[in-house]
Scaffold this motif. Structure first.
Motif, PDB file in Angstrom:
ATOM      1  N   ALA A   1     -59.376 -11.287 131.205  1.00 22.52           N
ATOM      2  CA  ALA A   1     -60.287 -10.555 130.325  1.00 22.52           C
ATOM      3  C   ALA A   1     -61.391  -9.902 131.158  1.00 22.52           C
ATOM      4  O   ALA A   1     -61.822 -10.437 132.177  1.00 22.52           O
ATOM      5  CB  ALA A   1     -60.888 -11.494 129.292  1.00 22.52           C
TER       6      ALA A   1
ATOM      7  N   ARG B   1     -64.850  -3.900 122.459  1.00 24.51           N
ATOM      8  CA  ARG B   1     -64.963  -4.969 123.442  1.00 24.51           C
ATOM      9  C   ARG B   1     -65.363  -4.396 124.810  1.00 24.51           C
ATOM     10  O   ARG B   1     -65.715  -3.230 124.928  1.00 24.51           O
ATOM     11  CB  ARG B   1     -63.650  -5.755 123.564  1.00 24.51           C
TER      12      ARG B   1
ATOM     13  N   ALA C   1     -68.072  -9.391 130.821  1.00 28.60           N
ATOM     14  CA  ALA C   1     -68.972  -8.990 129.727  1.00 28.60           C
ATOM     15  C   ALA C   1     -69.963  -7.929 130.199  1.00 28.60           C
ATOM     16  O   ALA C   1     -70.604  -8.099 131.234  1.00 28.60           O
ATOM     17  CB  ALA C   1     -69.712 -10.208 129.199  1.00 28.60           C
TER      18      ALA C   1
ATOM     19  N   ALA D   1     -75.114  -3.747 122.681  1.00 28.76           N
ATOM     20  CA  ALA D   1     -74.098  -4.664 123.211  1.00 28.76           C
ATOM     21  C   ALA D   1     -73.262  -5.250 122.078  1.00 28.76           C
ATOM     22  O   ALA D   1     -72.041  -5.361 122.182  1.00 28.76           O
ATOM     23  CB  ALA D   1     -74.764  -5.775 124.018  1.00 28.76           C
TER      24      ALA D   1
ATOM     25  N   TYR E   1     -69.318  -4.493 121.531  1.00 24.99           N
ATOM     26  CA  TYR E   1     -68.375  -5.596 121.427  1.00 24.99           C
ATOM     27  C   TYR E   1     -67.518  -5.458 120.162  1.00 24.99           C
ATOM     28  O   TYR E   1     -66.304  -5.631 120.194  1.00 24.99           O
ATOM     29  CB  TYR E   1     -69.123  -6.920 121.428  1.00 24.99           C
TER      30      TYR E   1
END
Lengths: 517, 517
Positions: free
Chosen positions: B150, B351, B153, B343, B347
């Motif tokens: 993944a 994402r 962030a 943010a 998301y």
């Protein structure tokens, strides 16, 4: 095939003796030294065998007395009950995901995580990293301008052709031009909802559902109407019919028909047909999130809801994020009669997806390498799921219930009624363990006693230890009686961070949790 | 340096003679045969020299009489007038981009395009394709799990660190953590607007502005208030002040301070300071689209609006889509006091961005290869822009006006008042030529006589021919007098496609036009 290691053969021998009743429940088994002598094995082999059986629950160690035959707790873990589908859900309750989520964020960030049960995908080692890299290098070499030329409208032609061919396996007969490539299924769901709703509208969703969806709804100013959902058969069609009759203002239905998140339920084909027909009759757009279906075991691939769609009323959303390449975030959608509007919204939101990832994945998906990978992944997940279920059954207290799905990457666990998963969450964080607490899978409080556990990691002692720790924390939480979340905070816990008034901070928490689709 | 080819030396000789008055305007120049004899060159060299001078406007060919000295039309092309900034704009006019756009779509799709002036970026050959590919392969080899793990962030740590360092050149002092990586500047603008507005709100924009922005506003249910904008200095701060006083309900301002799209204007630093202060005082979020500033010539890099921001009121959006890698669609934003909300929205919308493109670009941006590439690109664009301006000056009728920006990739051309660029658009399509008609850069009709011309392609005879054809079509349209768009449709033209009631079909047209940022 190679023989299993000696300690496993030894464990098999004694497990068989216990299950056959040759060694009765509660009876003392031979000591470690006796086993060494009797089977001619080393101390470490004999110990390993005993620990293996203890871990599985077939032996119980009593201090200074030795090992005694036992039976794994598995039998004490009950299936989850079916939801009550006879009462009309109250949409007034369901306006945005609760602010307590923001509280979790800050807590989730404050601790280093050693064991992460919070995601809903497999470990990187279970995806074909090397084959994808090679395909990626080939795609870069094949097309000199792929990184400097604007991406093709709607998506890479080859990729869409391969997707259309693969979709046949799920009963979908579509042309490549009907496919819009997106940044993961998450963008597809955003576009689908933006295409068919206006802010303020009500959207029917499963309950529990994945919090990513609740977050999308909230960010678009939509209201979630949570429909009771079985951990076995998915969304209750009866309950949806009741809600449609009661309210008449539902503007969309979103479902995950295969390996629902978090329960792992799979909707029977008869239910799918009924759902498609109901939505068509009521002119309610039906949005299908089909991210997980390739992970479903069984001889026949799952049939998508859209396979029963005759009027373009179903919007099919899918992704390769869980099944093939979590680092590429590739999704797509077939938007039926909203295709032109979705294409416009996609263009206005992020423009066309870059070409290189599509070219890379097209090559992979077209080959049998994808099928081979999926078979391997399903086998690995089955093994990991079974080990995890076993560990939970062993370590969690009596009264714990669990969905035991045949496939997929997560387990949905209901704690004994008096235990709050929010409290367990707090206490687990202190020990470096993260999971997804039940409260984030609904705007209501009804899953406060639930948790979602990821089974994506290959089994290890560390995982077993973490489950054991969780079991202890659940027992503690249960013993302390049911309290308000946060009422009993461990001594080391920092004071709760006040929930911000805006949605703002929510993102970080989701980052820490790592759930995405 | 090599000597220029013989025909160019010859052309230089006669051009000097004409500009010096040695050969007077209107006087016959030596015949081709005389030139061959006099300079000892071949027929083809003599002809090439004459055609070169003819193309530049220094010679005029009269059938059966030979060449006569002339002067290029350039002097007849006037700068664009400054907009009227004294009257209050009427927001009631500005609700969504006009439905006629949908009509263009269908027409744009119906014809094969041979010459495309519609984009706002350089040709693929002007970007460092090979160096990017190599960086991409290295990024794949360096990190075994980059495609299956993944994404980090908020964005790749290294990429954000490099961006933060590069931002210093534009007067921005930011930490990597303040940067949110996005899918191009388009996603950044979406997120910025979603963070600070609600559907129904009014947003002040430049007029003309790029239709991508108008489309975003429409897709989010926002109203565009168009503020008069100078082709030299950008948004009129006076006009914005007037609008703020008159309405008091402006919820955001969006500007492109450097190389504004479509005019190419650059806002003076004093204006930037005033704008930042005005928005801060009025508590109106200021959104800066800084996609093009790296293309600006000059010794000092442009200073971003956000460099004057002291309260987090400016949202800085940028991208590498025009300057480095149109195939990777990489953007980012610094959202100031809306960072947490942005943010969260990012998301929920798509994402985190995939890691590999960020790792690839980080390596490139960090090295001097990026600076070398930008220098080369700016030189190429300058040459192409000058050739294009020259060709338009030569081929377009008297009364044509043009922005002549010092930098950038497009020219903004105002036709003589009576000519409709929508008509020219229709007629040009029949000849395989696409450009962006003025009508799509505003919700009003005030740019109906304008067109945006891309200068991203290296100059060629094909481009010159296409500009000549456009010039003829503009002359025809002007001669026919001003008519309603579509009133005079060429005989070969299919009937206009009815504009759909929804926004749906708009996307395809934008695809064909290929404008994105």
């Amino acid at each position: 095939m190679d023989n299993p290691p000696l300690y496993r053969q030894l464990a098999d021998h004694y497990r068989a003796a216990i299950t056959a009743g040759t060694i009765a429940q509660g009876q003392r088994v031979p000591s470690v030294r006796a086993i060494m002598r009797q089977h001619g094995v080393s101390l470490s082999t004999a110990l390993q065998a005993c620990r293996q059986l203890e871990q599985e629950g077939w032996l119980e160690a009593r201090p200074r007395s030795g090992y005694f035959a036992s039976s794994p707790r598995r039998s004490t873990v009950l299936r989850l009950p079916e939801p009550d589908t006879g009462s009309t859900p109250d949409p007034a309750q369901y306006v945005g995901i609760h602010a307590r989520v923001s509280d979790y964020i800050a807590r989730g960030r404050a601790y280093p995580i050693k064991t992460n049960f919070s995601g809903a995908r497999a470990a990187p080692s279970l995806y074909p990293a090397e084959e994808l890299r090679k395909a990626g290098v080939r795609a870069l070499r094949r097309d000199a301008h792929v990184l400097v030329r604007a991406a093709p409208a709607g998506g890479n032609r080859h990729f869409r052709a391969v997707l259309a061919k693969r979709a046949l396996e799920n009963g979908l007969v579509i042309s490549p031009e009907e496919i819009t490539v997106t940044h993961g299924c998450i963008e597809a769901l955003n576009l689908a909802l933006r295409a068919v709703t206006q802010p303020g509208d009500t959207v029917a969703v499963e309950s529990p559902t994945f919090y990513g969806l609740l977050q999308i709804l909230e960010s678009l100013g939509l209201r979630a109407l949570e429909i009771p959902t079985s951990a076995t058969t998915g969304l209750s069609i009866e309950a949806l019919e009741l809600a449609v009759r009661a309210y008449g203002n539902i503007k969309a239905v979103v479902v995950v028909p295969h390996l629902q998140n978090p329960t792992g339920s799979i909707m029977p084909d008869a239910h799918k047909q009924r759902l498609v027909r109901l939505c068509e009759q009521q002119a309610i757009p039906l949005i299908e999130d089909d991210t997980y279906s390739a992970l479903a075991d069984g001889e026949n691939p799952s049939t998508s809801l859209k396979a029963w769609d005759r009027s373009g009323n179903v919007i099919h959303c899918a992704s390769l994020h869980k099944t093939l390449a979590p680092g590429m975030r590739m999704g797509w959608m077939v938007a039926g009669r909203w295709q032109a509007r979705v294409a416009m919204l996609k263009y206005a939101q992020t423009r066309d997806n870059p070409d290189w990832p599509q070219a890379t994945l097209a090559e992979f998906l077209e080959s049998s390498a994808y099928d081979r990978h999926l078979r391997r992944l399903r086998v690995a997940l089955r093994r990991q799921r079974e080990r995890m279920a076993e560990a939970i059954a062993t370590h969690f207290p009596l009264g714990t219930r669990m969905s035991i799905p045949d496939s997929g990457v997560t387990l949905w666990v209901a704690l004994p009624e008096q235990a709050s998963s929010s409290e367990v969450f707090d206490a687990a964080l202190l020990r470096g363990i993260l999971f997804a607490p039940g409260s984030v899978f609904s705007n209501s409080d009804r899953f406060e006693h639930c948790m979602r556990i990821n089974c994506g990691e290959p089994w290890s002692e560390q995982l077993d230890d973490a489950v054991r720790t969780l079991g202890e924390l659940v027992r503690d939480a249960g013993n302390a009686g049911r309290r308000k979340p946060g009422a009993l905070r461990p001594a080391l816990m920092p004071a709760p961070v006040p929930a911000p008034a805006t949605l703002g901070a929510t993102a970080t928490w989701f980052d820490a949790i790592g759930d995405d689709c």
